[in-house]
Design a protein around this motif. Sequence first.
Motif, PDB file in Angstrom:
ATOM      1  N   ASN A 304       2.360  -1.290  -3.491  1.00 20.42           N
ATOM      2  CA  ASN A 304       1.723  -2.597  -3.738  1.00 20.42           C
ATOM      3  C   ASN A 304       0.256  -2.385  -3.871  1.00 20.42           C
ATOM      4  N   LYS A 305      -0.320  -2.215  -5.141  1.00 21.57           N
ATOM      5  CA  LYS A 305      -1.775  -2.079  -5.382  1.00 21.57           C
ATOM      6  C   LYS A 305      -2.604  -2.549  -4.559  1.00 21.57           C
ATOM      7  N   GLN A 306      -2.304  -4.225  -4.308  1.00 20.97           N
ATOM      8  CA  GLN A 306      -3.352  -4.860  -3.659  1.00 20.97           C
ATOM      9  C   GLN A 306      -3.301  -4.552  -1.997  1.00 20.97           C
ATOM     10  N   ILE A 307      -2.182  -3.931  -1.748  1.00 23.55           N
ATOM     11  CA  ILE A 307      -2.075  -3.591  -0.250  1.00 23.55           C
ATOM     12  C   ILE A 307      -2.856  -2.435   0.135  1.00 23.55           C
ATOM     13  N   ARG A 308      -2.649  -1.669  -0.815  1.00 24.37           N
ATOM     14  CA  ARG A 308      -3.729  -0.183  -0.700  1.00 24.37           C
ATOM     15  C   ARG A 308      -5.271  -0.599  -1.011  1.00 24.37           C
ATOM     16  N   GLN A 309      -5.407  -1.553  -1.816  1.00 24.23           N
ATOM     17  CA  GLN A 309      -6.803  -1.981  -1.856  1.00 24.23           C
ATOM     18  C   GLN A 309      -7.350  -2.500  -0.581  1.00 24.23           C
ATOM     19  N   ALA A 310      -6.482  -3.358  -0.026  1.00 21.15           N
ATOM     20  CA  ALA A 310      -6.653  -4.025   1.506  1.00 21.15           C
ATOM     21  C   ALA A 310      -7.098  -2.719   2.590  1.00 21.15           C
ATOM     22  N   ALA A 311      -6.245  -1.963   2.404  1.00 16.92           N
ATOM     23  CA  ALA A 311      -6.363  -0.872   3.438  1.00 16.92           C
ATOM     24  C   ALA A 311      -7.731   0.088   3.260  1.00 16.92           C
ATOM     25  N   LEU A 312      -8.164   0.126   1.875  1.00 16.68           N
ATOM     26  CA  LEU A 312      -9.373   0.859   1.633  1.00 16.68           C
ATOM     27  C   LEU A 312     -10.723  -0.116   2.003  1.00 16.68           C
ATOM     28  N   LYS A 313     -10.192  -1.446   1.948  1.00 18.19           N
ATOM     29  CA  LYS A 313     -11.357  -2.144   2.305  1.00 18.19           C
ATOM     30  C   LYS A 313     -11.601  -2.210   3.914  1.00 18.19           C
ATOM     31  N   ALA A 314     -10.591  -2.263   4.715  1.00 21.27           N
ATOM     32  CA  ALA A 314     -10.570  -1.888   5.957  1.00 21.27           C
ATOM     33  C   ALA A 314     -11.378  -0.841   6.758  1.00 21.27           C
ATOM     34  N   LEU A 315     -11.335   0.070   5.898  1.00 17.55           N
ATOM     35  CA  LEU A 315     -11.855   1.472   6.680  1.00 17.55           C
ATOM     36  C   LEU A 315     -13.385   1.688   6.219  1.00 17.55           C
ATOM     37  N   ASN A 316     -14.272   2.241   6.804  1.00 14.58           N
ATOM     38  CA  ASN A 316     -15.498   2.834   6.359  1.00 14.58           C
ATOM     39  C   ASN A 316     -15.642   4.211   6.918  1.00 14.58           C
ATOM     40  N   ALA A 369      -1.450 -10.507  -1.242  1.00 17.40           N
ATOM     41  CA  ALA A 369      -0.315  -9.707  -1.751  1.00 17.40           C
ATOM     42  C   ALA A 369       1.107 -10.239  -1.123  1.00 17.40           C
ATOM     43  N   GLY A 370       0.939 -10.887  -0.286  1.00 21.20           N
ATOM     44  CA  GLY A 370       2.327 -11.291   0.541  1.00 21.20           C
ATOM     45  C   GLY A 370       2.691 -10.348   1.613  1.00 21.20           C
ATOM     46  N   TYR A 371       1.992  -9.800   2.373  1.00 25.72           N
ATOM     47  CA  TYR A 371       2.308  -8.631   3.173  1.00 25.72           C
ATOM     48  C   TYR A 371       3.212  -9.208   4.105  1.00 25.72           C
ATOM     49  N   ASP A 372       4.367  -8.666   4.446  1.00 24.43           N
ATOM     50  CA  ASP A 372       5.250  -9.195   5.453  1.00 24.43           C
ATOM     51  C   ASP A 372       5.577  -8.566   6.607  1.00 24.43           C
ATOM     52  N   GLY A 373       4.543  -7.628   6.887  1.00 29.53           N
ATOM     53  CA  GLY A 373       4.484  -6.808   8.214  1.00 29.53           C
ATOM     54  C   GLY A 373       5.376  -5.710   8.136  1.00 29.53           C
ATOM     55  N   THR A 374       5.522  -5.115   7.070  1.00 31.39           N
ATOM     56  CA  THR A 374       6.318  -3.833   6.954  1.00 31.39           C
ATOM     57  C   THR A 374       5.552  -2.691   7.718  1.00 31.39           C
ATOM     58  N   PRO A 375       6.011  -2.014   8.759  1.00 28.18           N
ATOM     59  CA  PRO A 375       5.330  -1.084   9.273  1.00 28.18           C
ATOM     60  C   PRO A 375       4.836  -0.146   8.523  1.00 28.18           C
ATOM     61  N   GLU A 490     -16.042   7.565 -14.655  1.00 30.34           N
ATOM     62  CA  GLU A 490     -15.151   6.434 -15.037  1.00 30.34           C
ATOM     63  C   GLU A 490     -13.458   6.836 -14.435  1.00 30.34           C
ATOM     64  N   LEU A 491     -13.486   8.038 -14.223  1.00 29.04           N
ATOM     65  CA  LEU A 491     -12.005   8.314 -13.502  1.00 29.04           C
ATOM     66  C   LEU A 491     -12.387   8.098 -11.941  1.00 29.04           C
ATOM     67  N   GLN A 492     -13.289   8.098 -11.505  1.00 28.99           N
ATOM     68  CA  GLN A 492     -13.749   7.846  -9.999  1.00 28.99           C
ATOM     69  C   GLN A 492     -13.402   6.213  -9.890  1.00 28.99           C
ATOM     70  N   ALA A 493     -13.974   5.633 -10.540  1.00 28.19           N
ATOM     71  CA  ALA A 493     -13.827   4.002 -10.602  1.00 28.19           C
ATOM     72  C   ALA A 493     -12.227   3.457 -10.589  1.00 28.19           C
ATOM     73  N   HIS A 494     -11.800   4.478 -11.602  1.00 28.14           N
ATOM     74  CA  HIS A 494     -10.291   3.846 -11.795  1.00 28.14           C
ATOM     75  C   HIS A 494      -9.506   4.442 -10.262  1.00 28.14           C
ATOM     76  N   ALA A 495      -9.802   5.682  -9.857  1.00 34.47           N
ATOM     77  CA  ALA A 495      -9.080   6.177  -8.920  1.00 34.47           C
ATOM     78  C   ALA A 495      -9.267   5.304  -7.736  1.00 34.47           C
ATOM     79  N   LEU A 496     -10.324   4.578  -7.357  1.00 37.82           N
ATOM     80  CA  LEU A 496     -10.599   4.064  -6.220  1.00 37.82           C
ATOM     81  C   LEU A 496     -10.143   2.614  -6.299  1.00 37.82           C
ATOM     82  N   ASP A 497      -9.970   2.264  -7.706  1.00 40.29           N
ATOM     83  CA  ASP A 497      -9.474   0.743  -7.811  1.00 40.29           C
ATOM     84  C   ASP A 497      -7.819   0.833  -7.490  1.00 40.29           C
ATOM     85  N   GLU A 498      -7.339   1.904  -7.812  1.00 43.93           N
ATOM     86  CA  GLU A 498      -5.745   2.124  -7.681  1.00 43.93           C
ATOM     87  C   GLU A 498      -5.455   2.537  -6.294  1.00 43.93           C
ATOM     88  N   VAL A 499      -6.708   3.140  -5.667  1.00 41.92           N
ATOM     89  CA  VAL A 499      -6.621   3.725  -4.394  1.00 41.92           C
ATOM     90  C   VAL A 499      -5.716   4.982  -4.573  1.00 41.92           C
TER      91      VAL A 499
END
Length: 536
Positions: A304-316, A369-375, A490-499
């Motif tokens: 799920n793309k939104q869940i991948r994006q959530a993981a990216l946002k959580a990290l720094n 994204a409706g994350y259901d707690g999947t480990p 352009e490719l980088q922006a796409h890759a980070l959006d798709e994570v």
Amino acid sequence: MNVPTTRKAGRLKSRLAAAVLALSACVSGFATDASATTLLAVPHSGLRILDPIITTAHIVRNHGYMVWDTLLALDSEFNPQPQMADYTVSDDKLTYTFTLRDGLKWHDGTPVTAEDCIASLQRWGTRDTSGQVLFDKTESLTAADEKTIVLKLKEPFNYVLDVLAKPSSVVPFMMPKRVAETPADTAVTEIIGSGPFRFVQEEYQPGVKAVYEKFEDYVPRSEPASWLSGGKVVKVDRVEWITMPDAQTALNAIQSGEIDYVESPPVDLLPLIESNDELTVKILNTLGSQTMGRMNFLFPPFDNKQIRQAALKALNQKDVLDALIGNPDYYTVCGSVFGCGTPLESEAGADSLIGSGDIEGAKALLEEAGYDGTPVVLMQPTDVVTIKAQPVVAAAALRAAGFNVDMQAMDWQTLVTRRASQKPPAEGGWNLFFTNWIVPEIMTPLNNPMLNGRGTQGFFGWPTDPALEELRAKYIAAGSLEEQQAAAAELQAHALDEVNYIPLGQYKNPSVWRNELSGLLESPVPVFWNIEKKED
């Protein structure tokens, strides 16, 4: 009040004793020529896989450079140079002719032939990101005679030489035809090359010790050594890689003279050795490395793309680099998927990574994204200094954002094997792992293994992303540096959006060696030619 000091001294003696015992266990059980010069080295990881085409693990690549050779090699100015072969290019840029140089032999004494090299290139080209592109554009690859390889293209491809000379991640090593005909998804069992060292298979202890002997029939090039090009002149008789997972044990061993070289000591332990005038501490990989996280696109939750994006946002990056390296003199917060200090450097799409993260934004995306707690099965290697901190930091950040993290500890070679599995996480698969790339591996869209949208033909994680492939083609077709930079951004922006992956910054690890050694080369890959060892 002296008790803590006494205990500390006792622990130090125990560790030193452990280093000596570990070393003794590794080097016992065989006889060596008393006059032979042996270099004892502690690599960054134990060697368990011997085929450098089926994995991108750096320890296997390093092993590859000991045993095998390449048609071309990169010098310190990023220029492809002849190595096993000289070359000519036709005026229309469609025909590349490679002529094997005189004196090339396999370790069994038979001559290297063009047919060997063709089989090797074909096997490599099914596994490597840039090799796949090269073969997409290849009309034919034939042997004109025993020493001549002819590559004909369907259309001009300006990166042929760069691809064949690249130092990683899957290196186009040349193997005998009978070995190279092994299916690309099956590990070779005959470890025989034409490189400067011969692998001593009868002394190999997986994960514990690997032994290499000087190949007496190797004929070095006459040019000076530069990175991975030029004359590979071997000046020791044997090199032994001794695995010491505990960094303190390895540093005790080098200070006592039991070991000659440690590839990557932890930066936080450098103060223990920097004052020792019997040792040299120096960065040999001057471009450094990028650390990163890779998700599995085949299974929940990261399909799920939104869940991948959530993981990216959580990290720094700073939190990761502080835990991994500690000393900011040795790391760089870097938002570029192509590395900082490179021609394609860009920070497009990397705001949260180079900032302090966005835990609240991550929580909102997970809810949306409706994350259901999947480990999230997060693999954590415990035996490699440069990879074991990232999972710990990531697990804390992901849990803070609301992820259910199942962090599973294992050694690095187990992880390297397991990440190739496409089974569901609950059946021995995985969701997330962390690794490192040297900067030359990731500095262009063509070479970067993470930027491959070919599904199961690509790097572990296997995203299917036709748009990413189109953007790579746009970069490849660019006619100027400015056009390349625009296409790469352009490719980088796409890759980070798709994570496609999560770049977590750049760092440099020094190596340490005893002053009896000289001639160590600056290189993105640790190499053992050109090194002399002064005996007492």
